[in-house]
Design a protein around this motif. Structure first.
Motif, PDB file in Angstrom:
ATOM      1  N   THR A   1       0.824  -1.203   0.000  1.00  0.00           N
ATOM      2  CA  THR A   1       0.000   0.000   0.000  1.00  0.00           C
ATOM      3  C   THR A   1       0.853   1.245   0.000  1.00  0.00           C
ATOM      4  OG1 THR A   1      -0.105  -0.064   2.421  1.00  0.00           O
ATOM      5  CG2 THR A   1      -1.855  -1.175   1.229  1.00  0.00           C
ATOM      6  N   ASP A   2       2.166   1.112  -0.177  1.00  0.00           N
ATOM      7  CA  ASP A   2       3.045   2.273  -0.132  1.00  0.00           C
ATOM      8  C   ASP A   2       4.331   1.913  -0.854  1.00  0.00           C
ATOM      9  OD1 ASP A   2       4.087   4.711   0.416  1.00  0.00           O
ATOM     10  OD2 ASP A   2       4.048   4.525   2.595  1.00  0.00           O
ATOM     11  N   THR A   3       5.114   2.933  -1.200  1.00  0.00           N
ATOM     12  CA  THR A   3       6.393   2.680  -1.850  1.00  0.00           C
ATOM     13  C   THR A   3       7.545   2.850  -0.866  1.00  0.00           C
ATOM     14  OG1 THR A   3       6.486   4.997  -2.557  1.00  0.00           O
ATOM     15  CG2 THR A   3       5.545   3.419  -4.101  1.00  0.00           C
TER      16      THR A   3
ATOM     17  N   VAL B   1      -4.762   1.959  10.209  1.00  0.00           N
ATOM     18  CA  VAL B   1      -4.041   2.799  11.176  1.00  0.00           C
ATOM     19  C   VAL B   1      -2.824   3.454  10.520  1.00  0.00           C
ATOM     20  CG1 VAL B   1      -4.842   1.556  13.214  1.00  0.00           C
ATOM     21  CG2 VAL B   1      -2.751   0.795  12.050  1.00  0.00           C
ATOM     22  N   GLY B   2      -2.817   3.484   9.191  1.00  0.00           N
ATOM     23  CA  GLY B   2      -1.781   4.219   8.464  1.00  0.00           C
ATOM     24  C   GLY B   2      -0.477   3.485   8.269  1.00  0.00           C
ATOM     25  N   LEU B   3      -0.488   2.150   8.386  1.00  0.00           N
ATOM     26  CA  LEU B   3       0.734   1.372   8.210  1.00  0.00           C
ATOM     27  C   LEU B   3       0.681   0.594   6.900  1.00  0.00           C
ATOM     28  CD1 LEU B   3       1.176  -0.026  11.841  1.00  0.00           C
ATOM     29  CD2 LEU B   3       2.503   1.787  10.755  1.00  0.00           C
TER      30      LEU B   3
ATOM     31  N   GLN C   1       3.491  -1.180  17.064  1.00  0.00           N
ATOM     32  CA  GLN C   1       3.928   0.205  17.277  1.00  0.00           C
ATOM     33  C   GLN C   1       5.116   0.254  18.235  1.00  0.00           C
ATOM     34  OE1 GLN C   1       3.088   2.596  15.502  1.00  0.00           O
ATOM     35  NE2 GLN C   1       0.903   2.731  15.058  1.00  0.00           N
ATOM     36  N   GLN C   2       5.097  -0.577  19.272  1.00  0.00           N
ATOM     37  CA  GLN C   2       6.221  -0.641  20.205  1.00  0.00           C
ATOM     38  C   GLN C   2       7.486  -1.103  19.489  1.00  0.00           C
ATOM     39  OE1 GLN C   2       4.903  -3.248  23.325  1.00  0.00           O
ATOM     40  NE2 GLN C   2       3.285  -1.864  24.007  1.00  0.00           N
TER      41      GLN C   2
ATOM     42  N   LEU D   1      -4.905  -8.697   7.678  1.00  0.00           N
ATOM     43  CA  LEU D   1      -3.881  -7.876   8.335  1.00  0.00           C
ATOM     44  C   LEU D   1      -3.547  -6.643   7.502  1.00  0.00           C
ATOM     45  CD1 LEU D   1      -1.451 -10.583   9.762  1.00  0.00           C
ATOM     46  CD2 LEU D   1      -3.027  -9.105  11.027  1.00  0.00           C
ATOM     47  N   ALA D   2      -3.544  -6.790   6.187  1.00  0.00           N
ATOM     48  CA  ALA D   2      -3.286  -5.634   5.325  1.00  0.00           C
ATOM     49  C   ALA D   2      -4.355  -4.562   5.540  1.00  0.00           C
ATOM     50  CB  ALA D   2      -3.249  -6.062   3.857  1.00  0.00           C
TER      51      ALA D   2
END
Length: 216
Positions: A5-7, A31-33, A120-121, A24-25
């Motif tokens: 979903t991103d480069t 949440v922007g990941l 996130q941790q 999971l995707a």
């Protein structure tokens, strides 16, 4: 081909269950990941290490197991944090993975918030580790750029020698020691003697004092 979903650097999801990969995707995208999904260890390992910010790795898969994938990551020096995804009976394997350097493991079926919090941790800790490594590399480069006598003087000062003692050891004047010490402190970015000693400990030029922690 991996789903992405991103480069930029993404979260690798390595699992042979297509429905889980898609779930999971969707969850991480919410949440922007960004994610990159792989159906097996070979497909994942074929992608350059710097492609991934973290790895969600299934323990049991056809072909390479999760533990074997982790071993390959360790051998090539991949620093992305690994979080294992396990079934109930896989907990002993997950414990072995932790001993081999995994960040954590989570049991299926997932609590979505627990997964996000753990991830996130892991990303936060990984970022801090990379920053610390970058600072240490910069510090090492600055140290290597010093003149040999400046390097020697730094070590003697960090070991607790006075300028006069260091001068006698090196066969130079105490004033020369002071000039070199100040020049070296400026080059390393040390504002005072205490900070200089901490930097020398971080560079492993001298041993830390008992009870002290080495800066990271």
């Amino acid at each position: 081909m991996p789903h992405t979903t991103d480069t930029s650097a993404c979260i690798a999801v390595v699992d042979d269950d297509e429905a889980l990969r898609e779930s999971l995707a969707w969850l991480l995208d919410s949440v922007g990941l960004a994610t990159c999904a792989y159906e097996d260890g070979d497909a994942f390992l074929a992608v350059p290490a710097d492609r991934h910010a973290a790895v969600l790795l299934d323990v049991r898969m056809p072909g390479l197991s999760g533990l074997q994938v982790q071993q390959h990551l360790n051998e090539r020096g991949d620093s992305a944090p690994v979080i294992f995804m396990t079934g109930h009976g896989d907990v002993p394997m997950a414990v072995a993975a932790l001993k081999a350097g995994a960040f954590d493991f989570i049991e299926k079926p997932f609590n979505h918030q627990q997964l996000i919090d753990t991830l996130q941790q892991a990303l936060t800790e990984s970022h801090r580790t990379r920053q610390a490594r970058s600072r240490l590399e910069t510090l090492h480069d600055r140290y290597c750029a010093l003149r040999p006598k400046e390097q020697q003087i730094l070590v003697h000062v960090a070991e607790g020698m006075t300028s006069r003692e260091a001068a006698e050891q090196l066969g130079v004047s105490a004033k020369t020691v002071e000039i070199y010490r100040l020049r070296a402190m400026k080059a390393l970015g040390a504002a005072n003697l205490a900070e200089l000693v901490r930097l020398c400990v971080a560079l492993e030029l001298v041993d830390p004092l008992p009870g002290d922690e080495r800066p990271g």
